[in-house]
Design a protein around this motif. Structure first.
Motif, PDB file in Angstrom:
ATOM      1  N   ALA A   1      35.559  71.253  51.436  1.00 52.95           N
ATOM      2  CA  ALA A   1      35.833  71.789  52.603  1.00 52.95           C
ATOM      3  C   ALA A   1      35.649  73.452  52.786  1.00 52.95           C
ATOM      4  O   ALA A   1      35.057  73.943  53.459  1.00 52.95           O
TER       5      ALA A   1
ATOM      6  N   ASP B   1      31.339  68.760  55.465  1.00 51.83           N
ATOM      7  CA  ASP B   1      32.409  67.773  55.751  1.00 51.83           C
ATOM      8  C   ASP B   1      32.511  66.934  54.547  1.00 51.83           C
ATOM      9  O   ASP B   1      31.604  66.311  53.890  1.00 51.83           O
TER      10      ASP B   1
ATOM     11  N   THR C   1      31.184  63.245  54.298  1.00 55.61           N
ATOM     12  CA  THR C   1      29.745  63.065  54.409  1.00 55.61           C
ATOM     13  C   THR C   1      29.419  63.462  52.859  1.00 55.61           C
ATOM     14  O   THR C   1      28.532  62.457  52.311  1.00 55.61           O
TER      15      THR C   1
END
Ligand code: PLP
Length: 823
Positions: A105, A110, A113
């Motif tokens: 992060a 993401d 993902t």
């Protein structure tokens, strides 16, 4: 410069380096990209390599300890490993998940993902392969010195797509983007021979000269248990040409001939389950079995000889588990090695083999027990066939001494002495093993009564039960972080490797605050599921509906067709009484979710998929129905999809024809995550009933003995249909084209199968199934009652941890130590 000797001490320094720095280093120096150009997959690889670094330390350490203690080793031979993605699993077990998420992060990425930019390792079909994967996790967690052996298929199970509602198969290519977890071991390579001839010298010693051979090359993946200190190995074999390509042929311009040998050799590890409708396909399949079994035996014996100088007491130091009959060739192969390479007599070789090998049976269907045409077998394995004949001769004497009738003996020898047609692998595995286990109490009992009745009479102590389990790391902690967090908040995190501690939440089943929190978790998981359905099918789901899920291989015995027929009946009932005024209650909204693959050559299973999609097309677009009923078929079921579907379901469909599901493990995953089960008294459902209690599981239908009785007398379904307007309507809709755009032929085979024969007893079970579904509709409207049962399911499923299963195998079958031995 460092030396190998200090490797582990050096690795310690790695621990001091912040995880994120290691990831960035790998992104640059291993992946070869900088931050600005890296894509999700690049980050995934960098994170994976950083975790792998940490695993290697425990791996080397575990290996040292096992050698030093001369701990008994367990080898799990399986043609299938249904692993799924590995990154989240490894991060979790190493305790790095939150650190990794924070770091990802912090890079503006993401998290989902990146973590999901990994193809599932889907080297299997279904439950059998997933069991092998859960066992790998549990052997590492419980501290068993275990090693998995299988095949590194270049293409795993096909990718399923739908075309006009029909299943299509596309090749899968999981290795295309590389596999971050594996280590190629070019120095670990064995020759595997096929064909040729056998000569005997004056003393009777045999020499087998194969006509061809291929090489098996090892690829290793570290498997870390919970908390990462014990790290085992999954070793998968890849096939390559033995010797070099013939350069002269190549230089003479015959490129095809030069490449031919290479292609043929590599074909062996090319695909999972080559089609077996051609002789070439069957031969390839037999070669795959020999290939990985022989390589694995050679490898474990090489390791054995680093500690011991003869094989007399092999069974004291090594236990081998054969996952189904696919590796049953281990019986004659081990005997061959002992006799032909180490000079043991046949009798002694058989004894040692029977001290070392163990066999897990997964099916009661006689037609599903593997057998090979004797001619094919002889052509590929001439020496093994001679040994099988010796086994049969020896077995005949043993059986006669025990007073068995020779007709009975003929029926259970490996090769029937008068018919001489087939090599029966189930009998071979049974006769050559020390213990034979079933995978649930019911299945083990039925094994004794049916497929192995006569062998059981002869060896009454051989068959033993080991009820399957599932790993709570993947199937609760990782797939359902909401529920895992809620549980940990209440009882601490001891449950993660001691799942029976979940009992401690049972008193909270009626606690209002806990119920509220538990329901909130379920709602969030349903939303996640609904989002996936929306994204993949465009269908919008109402999360207030009961999410009713059946996900597993498509097969008549699993009866997805009974489920879709119930959907048709419900559709008809809603159409006839849209507001529920006649029945006196509004309809409880329901979503029927299906996913699963059909074997490419199994027409009827593909027809079931088509029917589900046909019914979905009608029901989902009928304005009278609206949100009261939706039918969804999600293509390409795999482990990653299961990880979303299971936590998001309210109801678990486990409705196989009683006596046909050996255990099931999907049933366990659902109940652990708080779905209620609607099911038959089949497989492990029987034991789930014992554990969760009869108020908390919804059992209906014929029992195994009743099914057997109806099948035996070929009971016809017509009487039942005649008395059921509901079934009559379904049958006539399937023949009048209601669900097939007016096409009346499409479901003709379906109507014959179910309406005329009904071997799997859909018709006699239908009313009970319908009634139970309506009872569940009512229950769902009382949220407190429903969630009390859901919580009790979670609380009481602890016994179904695969850690329990593995400890039980270790104690009762392998006689191998684990972390809790002797306590
Ligand atoms: C658990 C699992 C299975 C086995 O499901 P059953 O319902 O026991 O047949 C099959 N496939 C996948 C991907 C699984 O996770």
């Amino acid at each position: 410069m460092t030396t190998i000797k200090h490797k582990i001490d050096d690795a310690k320094d790695l621990h001091d380096e912040p995880f994120g720095d290691v990831v960035l280093r790998h992104l640059i120096y291993s992946v070869g990209k900088d931050k600005t150009h890296a894509e999700a997959r690049d980050w995934n690889v960098a994170v994976s390599l950083a975790v792998r670094d940490r695993m290697v330390e425990g791996w080397i350490d575990t290996t040292r300890h096992v050698y030093a203690r001369q701990q008994k080793r367990v080898y799990y031979l399986s043609m299938e490993f249904m692993i799924g993605r590995m990154l989240e699993d490894n991060l979790t077990n190493l305790g790095l998940l939150s650190e990794a998420k924070e770091f990802i992060a912090s890079q503006g990425l993401d998290v989902e993902t990146v973590l999901h930019a990994e193809q599932d390792a889907a080297l299997g079909n279904g439950g059998l392969g997933r069991l092998a994967a859960c066992f790998m996790d549990s052997m590492a967690t419980t501290g068993v010195a275990g090693m998995g052996y299988g095949i590194r298929y270049q293409h795993g199970i096909f990718r399923q797509t739908l075309e006009d509602g029909w299943q299509m198969e596309e090749p899968e290519d999981w290795l295309f983007e590389g596999n971050s977890w594996e280590f190629r071991r070019p120095e670990v390579v064995y020759e595997i021979g096929f064909g040729g001839h056998v000569t005997h010298d004056a003393d009777g010693k045999a020499t087998w000269t194969p006509a061809e051979s291929v090489q098996a090359v090892a690829f290793d993946m570290p498997i870390a248990g919970w908390e990462g200190d014990h790290v085992n190995t999954l070793r998968l074999w890849s096939a390559r040409q033995s010797g070099m390509m013939n350069l002269d042929t190549f230089n003479d311009g015959d490129f095809m001939a030069a490449a031919r040998q290479q292609v043929l050799a590599e074909t062996i590890s090319k695909v999972l389950y080559p089609g077996d409708h051609t002789p070439q396909g069957r031969e390839l399949r037999l070669k795959q079995e020999v290939f990985f079994t022989s390589a694995s035996l050679q490898d474990m014996l090489r390791r054995f000889f680093t500690n011991y100088d003869n094989l007399d007491n092999l069974g004291d130091h090594v236990a081998v588990q054969l996952n189904d009959t696919h590796p049953a060739i281990a019986v004659p192969e081990l005997i061959r090695i002992l006799m032909d390479l180490h000079g043991y007599t046949f009798e002694r070789a058989l004894e040692i083999t029977r001290e070392t090998l163990h066999y897990t049976n997964h099916t009661l269907l006689p037609e599903a027990l593997e057998k090979w045409p004797k001619d094919l077998f002889e052509h590929i394995l001439p020496r093994h066939l001679q040994i099988i004949n010796m086994i049969d001769g020896h077995f005949y004497q043993e059986a006669m001494a025990k007073g068995l009738d020779h007709h009975i003996i003929a029926g259970i020898q490996v090769i029937h002495p008068h018919q001489q047609d087939w090599v029966r692998m189930g009998n071979l595995a049974f006769i050559g093993s020390r213990k034979v286990n079933g995978v649930s109490a019911l299945h083990t009992e039925l094994m004794k009564q049916t497929v192995f009745h006569d062998l059981h009479t002869m060896y009454p102590d051989k068959i033993i039960n080991q009820t399957n389990g599932v790993t709570p790391r993947r199937w609760l902690l990782e797939c359902n972080p909401g529920l895992a967090g809620l549980i940990t908040e209440q009882i601490g995190d001891g449950w993660i490797d001691d799942l029976e501690q979940l009992q401690k939440i049972a008193p909270l089943a009626t606690d209002a605050a806990f119920q509220k929190a538990y329901r909130a978790v379920k709602s969030a998981n349903k939303q996640r599921l609904a989002d996936m359905v929306q994204e993949r099918t465009g269908i919008t789901l109402n999360t207030d509906a009961i999410f009713d899920t059946q996900i597993k291989r498509i097969h008549e015995y699993k009866r997805q067709h009974m489920n879709i027929m119930e959907a048709i009946a419900l559709y008809n009932a809603i159409k006839a009484d849209p507001e529920g005024t006649k029945r006196g209650a509004a309809w409880q909204p329901r979503v029927k979710i299906f996913a699963g693959k059909a074997a490419p050559s199994y027409f009827f299973a593909k027809l079931i998929i088509k029917l589900i999609n046909d019914v979905a097309a009608v029901v989902n677009n009928d304005p009278d129905i609206g949100d009261k009923l939706k039918v969804v078929f999600l293509p390409n079921y795999n482990v990653s999809m299961a990880e979303v579907l299971i936590p998001g379901s309210d109801l678990s469909e486990q409705i196989s024809t009683a006596g046909f599901e050996a255990s099931g493990t999907g049933n366990m995953k659902f109940a652990l995550n708080g779905a209620l089960t609607i099911g038959t008294l089949d497989g492990a459902n029987v034991e789930m009933l014992d554990h969760v209690g009869e108020d908390n599981i919804f059992i209906f239908g014929l029992k195994a003995d009743e099914v057997a009785e109806r099948q035996h007398r070929r009971a016809r379904p017509s009487e039942v249909i005649k008395n059921s307007p509901m079934l009559q309507q379904i049958m006539s809709q399937l023949s009048d084209g209601t669900f097939s755009d007016g096409e009346t032929e499409r479901y003709r085979d379906f109507l014959t199968n179910v309406g005329d024969h009904d071997y799997f007893q859909v018709i006699p079970d239908f009313q009970a199934y319908w009634d139970m579904q309506r009872q569940l509709d009512g229950l769902y409207q009382n949220a407190e009652a429903w969630f009390e049962k859901a919580i009790l399911n979670t609380a009481r499923m602890g016994w179904f941890s695969s850690d329990r299963t593995i400890r039980s195998y270790a104690d009762q079958i392998w006689r191998a130590p684990h972390k809790m031995s002797g306590t």
